[in-house]
Design a protein around this motif. Structure first.
Motif, mmCIF file in Angstrom:
data_model
loop_
_atom_site.group_PDB
_atom_site.id
_atom_site.type_symbol
_atom_site.label_atom_id
_atom_site.label_comp_id
_atom_site.label_asym_id
_atom_site.label_seq_id
_atom_site.Cartn_x
_atom_site.Cartn_y
_atom_site.Cartn_z
ATOM 1 N N PHE A 1 34.256 42.841 20.309
ATOM 2 C CA PHE A 1 33.446 41.686 19.941
ATOM 3 C C PHE A 1 32.466 42.016 18.821
ATOM 4 O O PHE A 1 32.161 41.162 17.981
ATOM 5 N N ILE A 2 31.984 43.226 18.810
ATOM 6 C CA ILE A 2 31.120 43.638 17.689
ATOM 7 C C ILE A 2 31.911 43.600 16.385
ATOM 8 O O ILE A 2 31.434 43.104 15.359
ATOM 9 N N SER A 3 33.137 44.118 16.429
ATOM 10 C CA SER A 3 33.991 44.076 15.236
ATOM 11 C C SER A 3 34.306 42.635 14.840
ATOM 12 O O SER A 3 34.370 42.302 13.653
ATOM 13 N N LEU A 4 34.463 41.757 15.844
ATOM 14 C CA LEU A 4 34.807 40.364 15.584
ATOM 15 C C LEU A 4 33.660 39.634 14.877
ATOM 16 O O LEU A 4 33.880 38.943 13.874
ATOM 17 N N ILE A 5 32.433 39.813 15.375
ATOM 18 C CA ILE A 5 31.309 39.099 14.749
ATOM 19 C C ILE A 5 30.939 39.713 13.398
ATOM 20 O O ILE A 5 30.319 39.051 12.561
ATOM 21 N N GLU A 6 31.313 40.960 13.183
ATOM 22 C CA GLU A 6 31.084 41.586 11.877
ATOM 23 C C GLU A 6 32.198 41.268 10.889
ATOM 24 O O GLU A 6 32.130 41.662 9.725
ATOM 25 N N GLY A 7 33.228 40.567 11.354
ATOM 26 C CA GLY A 7 34.325 40.187 10.473
ATOM 27 C C GLY A 7 35.238 41.333 10.111
ATOM 28 O O GLY A 7 35.887 41.306 9.049
ATOM 29 N N ARG A 8 35.339 42.360 10.978
ATOM 30 C CA ARG A 8 36.140 43.549 10.659
ATOM 31 C C ARG A 8 37.499 43.557 11.357
ATOM 32 O O ARG A 8 38.220 44.549 11.289
ATOM 33 N N VAL A 9 37.855 42.454 12.032
ATOM 34 C CA VAL A 9 39.154 42.379 12.703
ATOM 35 C C VAL A 9 40.143 41.668 11.776
ATOM 36 O O VAL A 9 39.916 40.532 11.357
ATOM 37 N N GLU A 10 41.217 42.347 11.451
ATOM 38 C CA GLU A 10 42.244 41.753 10.584
ATOM 39 C C GLU A 10 43.014 40.669 11.345
ATOM 40 O O GLU A 10 43.228 40.781 12.558
ATOM 41 N N LYS A 11 43.417 39.648 10.620
ATOM 42 C CA LYS A 11 44.101 38.517 11.248
ATOM 43 C C LYS A 11 45.359 38.951 12.000
ATOM 44 O O LYS A 11 45.631 38.474 13.107
ATOM 45 N N HIS A 12 46.111 39.888 11.416
ATOM 46 C CA HIS A 12 47.363 40.306 12.058
ATOM 47 C C HIS A 12 47.125 41.160 13.311
ATOM 48 O O HIS A 12 48.042 41.365 14.108
ATOM 49 N N ASP A 13 45.877 41.674 13.491
ATOM 50 C CA ASP A 13 45.565 42.466 14.688
ATOM 51 C C ASP A 13 44.877 41.639 15.776
ATOM 52 O O ASP A 13 44.768 42.081 16.929
ATOM 53 N N TYR A 14 44.436 40.454 15.415
ATOM 54 C CA TYR A 14 43.583 39.649 16.302
ATOM 55 C C TYR A 14 44.234 39.360 17.652
ATOM 56 O O TYR A 14 43.661 39.660 18.717
ATOM 57 N N GLU A 15 45.429 38.777 17.658
ATOM 58 C CA GLU A 15 46.100 38.428 18.914
ATOM 59 C C GLU A 15 46.366 39.661 19.763
ATOM 60 O O GLU A 15 46.243 39.633 20.991
ATOM 61 N N ARG A 16 46.752 40.753 19.118
ATOM 62 C CA ARG A 16 47.038 41.986 19.864
ATOM 63 C C ARG A 16 45.793 42.505 20.562
ATOM 64 O O ARG A 16 45.832 42.931 21.714
ATOM 65 N N PHE A 17 44.635 42.435 19.873
ATOM 66 C CA PHE A 17 43.378 42.890 20.479
ATOM 67 C C PHE A 17 42.964 41.984 21.645
ATOM 68 O O PHE A 17 42.467 42.460 22.669
ATOM 69 N N LEU A 18 43.171 40.668 21.501
ATOM 70 C CA LEU A 18 42.838 39.740 22.589
ATOM 71 C C LEU A 18 43.585 40.107 23.862
ATOM 72 O O LEU A 18 43.020 40.132 24.958
ATOM 73 N N GLN A 19 44.853 40.400 23.704
ATOM 74 C CA GLN A 19 45.675 40.750 24.861
ATOM 75 C C GLN A 19 45.300 42.127 25.395
ATOM 76 O O GLN A 19 45.171 42.314 26.608
ATOM 77 N N ALA A 20 45.091 43.088 24.512
ATOM 78 C CA ALA A 20 44.780 44.450 24.935
ATOM 79 C C ALA A 20 43.452 44.513 25.694
ATOM 80 O O ALA A 20 43.322 45.240 26.681
ATOM 81 N N TYR A 21 42.463 43.740 25.249
ATOM 82 C CA TYR A 21 41.136 43.771 25.879
ATOM 83 C C TYR A 21 40.947 42.662 26.902
ATOM 84 O O TYR A 21 39.836 42.418 27.370
ATOM 85 N N GLN A 22 42.051 41.954 27.245
ATOM 86 C CA GLN A 22 42.064 40.947 28.312
ATOM 87 C C GLN A 22 40.979 39.884 28.110
ATOM 88 O O GLN A 22 40.226 39.549 29.025
ATOM 89 N N VAL A 23 40.925 39.385 26.884
ATOM 90 C CA VAL A 23 39.979 38.304 26.561
ATOM 91 C C VAL A 23 40.717 36.980 26.720
ATOM 92 O O VAL A 23 41.571 36.636 25.913
ATOM 93 N N ASP A 24 40.394 36.248 27.779
ATOM 94 C CA ASP A 24 41.084 34.989 28.081
ATOM 95 C C ASP A 24 40.166 33.812 27.753
ATOM 96 O O ASP A 24 39.559 33.201 28.622
ATOM 97 N N MET A 25 40.051 33.502 26.479
ATOM 98 C CA MET A 25 39.215 32.383 26.036
ATOM 99 C C MET A 25 40.068 31.497 25.130
ATOM 100 O O MET A 25 40.392 31.869 24.003
ATOM 101 N N LYS A 26 40.421 30.321 25.637
ATOM 102 C CA LYS A 26 41.366 29.461 24.924
ATOM 103 C C LYS A 26 40.695 28.263 24.245
ATOM 104 O O LYS A 26 41.340 27.471 23.598
ATOM 105 N N GLY A 27 39.391 28.111 24.415
ATOM 106 C CA GLY A 27 38.690 27.035 23.720
ATOM 107 C C GLY A 27 38.816 25.694 24.399
ATOM 108 O O GLY A 27 38.736 25.602 25.617
ATOM 109 N N PRO A 28 38.961 24.609 23.646
ATOM 110 C CA PRO A 28 39.392 24.572 22.235
ATOM 111 C C PRO A 28 38.309 24.932 21.208
ATOM 112 O O PRO A 28 38.618 25.166 20.045
ATOM 113 N N LEU A 29 37.022 24.957 21.637
ATOM 114 C CA LEU A 29 35.943 25.265 20.697
ATOM 115 C C LEU A 29 35.164 26.477 21.171
ATOM 116 O O LEU A 29 35.216 26.843 22.354
#
Length: 532
Positions: A154-182
């Protein structure tokens, strides 16, 4: 040690006076902060005084003790309630148990019995306060922070250091279950300059974090972590207007944290975004909201969407990022910070340029930065710059002192324009609220909550803004408006008081008479008779 505050509520003033005099409050560790003769007035006192204990009678006009207790349990769950009544009925006792009221006494109140109850209650309150500030427990809790990998993500996310192609993989790896919609971000900043005596600032900050987890996280689907000394919440939202409810809840928490823990906490609420990947934008706006505490004060929640017109809240372009410290100072409007940031721009200019072409390019970027900032905030750059001809060329030819002075002058002018825009927006909001009162004062169910919902702002922001602009609270304004209409009807018509009461939004004629007498000093009938 600070004494615990008590409010006494009874429709008989003599009873309040008797209780206040018969109990040795100071010796027991309490003080009577105020008293009220009905539940409606008691709620007003609770909002104003933030007591620890409410000792109330059950049978009272307008709002009885049980209804008062229900409201207190819902809106101020940290307040301890003590009930007393002359009606020894099972239904009252059963309801008191249902409301989790720990003390239920019969009138006339026995001084010895009440003193014993207060002594026991003080032990409970002391124990709760000690638990919140207990160094050993806080040190133990320090070892129980969120898993490191998830925090780092999450620190990397708010700093904008997560690449788009890695984003979904990190969500699954770190078990972040937040679907929004907002989604949205909230920052809780605990001041290190206002710390209770004997308390370590770090431990106080951890104590605040713990209370945020216990008091706020269960209300919403969110994740919490520590970043740069602040507590951050990343929230999953169902609708955009949910952010106003979150603002009010955060505002109540900040006031509670100061009253109970002595912690000066400011909550910054960012903008709503439609992707968790873009949460860095909400974080930047939340951080900007926290910085506005120099204007709007601490110990409260500040929603950036309410204090800055929406057209001014736009994503930061990459070419503008080098001037963000200056732009933040401009938004806040602090002359000292503006001058410091301007000198900082000059230091960067000299540090990063070695040739004249580089220097000229850098000065052009400064001018372009101002131009884009003005455009994003609907300001006329040409008018602010004095319609300077060949501005890029002239700025590049300025010496160091002239360029610094120009940057400061431009910044202060823009800052003043933004301030005027905010004031204009605030005045429009107040006028809208006053127009709603004129159109709907006769509706009995009109309330602060409904007004805020119509205007799309939080209660905390609107209440403070209205009082600042109008000189009185919104409820007082609504009441005064209704009473003025009622007084006019009493003088110019022959209608009965109960009919006039209904026409100005009061279903209870007795309560209408009570409010009318409170404002004008006489009952409606005597008011009519006095002018005939």
């Amino acid at each position: 040690m600070e004494r615990y505050k008590v409010i006494l509520v009874d429709d008989e003033a003599e009873v309040i006076d008797m209780i206040e005099k018969k109990i040795h409050w100071n010796d027991l560790g309490f003080e009577v902060a105020g008293s009220a003769t009905n539940g409606v007035k008691a709620l007003e006192l609770v909002e104003k005084l933030q007591p620890d204990v409410v000792l109330t009678d059950i049978k009272m006009p307008y709002m009885d003790g049980l209804e008062l207790s229900r409201r207190l349990n819902r809106e101020y769950p940290n307040i301890y309630i003590m009930l007393c009544t002359g009606f020894d009925e099972f239904e009252y006792a059963k309801e008191a148990v249902h409301l989790e009221i720990k003390e239920y006494m019969l009138k006339p109140v026995n001084a010895t019995e009440l003193s014993e109850s207060l002594t026991n209650l003080k032990h409970t309150l002391d124990r709760e306060r000690e638990e919140k500030l207990n160094v050993k427990k806080l040190n133990d809790y320090f070892q129980e922070v969120l898993p490191k990998l998830q925090s780092n993500f999450f620190i990397s996310l708010i700093e904008g250091r997560v690449e788009k192609h890695d984003y979904e993989r990190f969500l699954q790896a770190y078990q972040v279950d937040m679907k929004g919609p907002l989604f949205g971000c909230v920052i809780f900043h605990t001041s290190e300059n206002h710390v209770p005596e004997g308390m370590n600032p770090l431990l106080l900050s951890m104590s605040v974090e713990r209370e945020i987890k216990q008091r706020l996280m269960d209300q919403w689907n969110c994740l919490e972590f520590i970043y740069m000394g602040n507590t951050l919440l990343v929230l999953e939202l169902d609708a955009e207007d949910q952010i106003t409810q979150i603002t009010d809840a955060c505002d109540r928490f900040c006031r509670w944290a100061y009253r109970i823990m002595g912690a000066v906490v400011t909550a910054g609420i960012g903008t709503v975004c439609d992707s968790l990947y873009e949460i860095s934008l909400s974080y930047e706006r939340a951080r900007e909201a926290v910085s506005y505490r120099v204007l709007y004060g601490t110990k409260r929640a500040i929603n950036i969407g309410e204090i800055v017109p929406k057209e001014q809240i736009k994503p930061v372009q990459s070419e503008e990022s080098r001037m963000q410290t200056l732009f933040r100072a401009i938004r806040i409007g602090d002359s000292t910070e503006i001058e410091r940031a301007a000198h900082g721009e000059m230091e960067k200019l000299h540090k990063n340029t070695e040739t004249m072409s580089q220097y000229n390019l850098a000065t052009m970027e400064i001018v372009s930065g101002f131009f884009k900032f003005c455009t994003d905030n609907s300001l006329d750059f040409n008018k602010i710059s004095g319609n300077m001809q060949n501005i890029y060329e002239k700025v590049s030819q300025m010496d160091e002192s002239s360029l610094t002075a120009w940057i400061v002058q431009m910044s202060e002018t823009i800052s003043e324009k933004l301030k005027c825009a905010r004031n204009s927006s605030a005045r429009r909001l107040i006028v809208e609220a006053q127009n709603i009162v004129k159109e709907r004062y006769m509706e009995a169910d009109i309330s602060l909550d409904e007004i805020c919902a119509v205007l799309g702002v939080s209660n905390s922001y609107f209440s403070s803004l209205f009082k600042k602009e109008a000189g009185k609270s919104f409820i007082s304004y609504l009441t005064d408006y209704r009473m003025d209409i009622a007084a006019e009807m009493i003088l110019n018509t022959d209608e009965k008081s109960y009919t006039i009461a209904e026409k100005v939004g009061y279903l209870d004629a007795n309560y209408f008479s009570y409010v009318f007498k409170k404002k004008f000093g006489v009952s409606p009938s005597k008011y009519r008779a006095s002018v005939k």
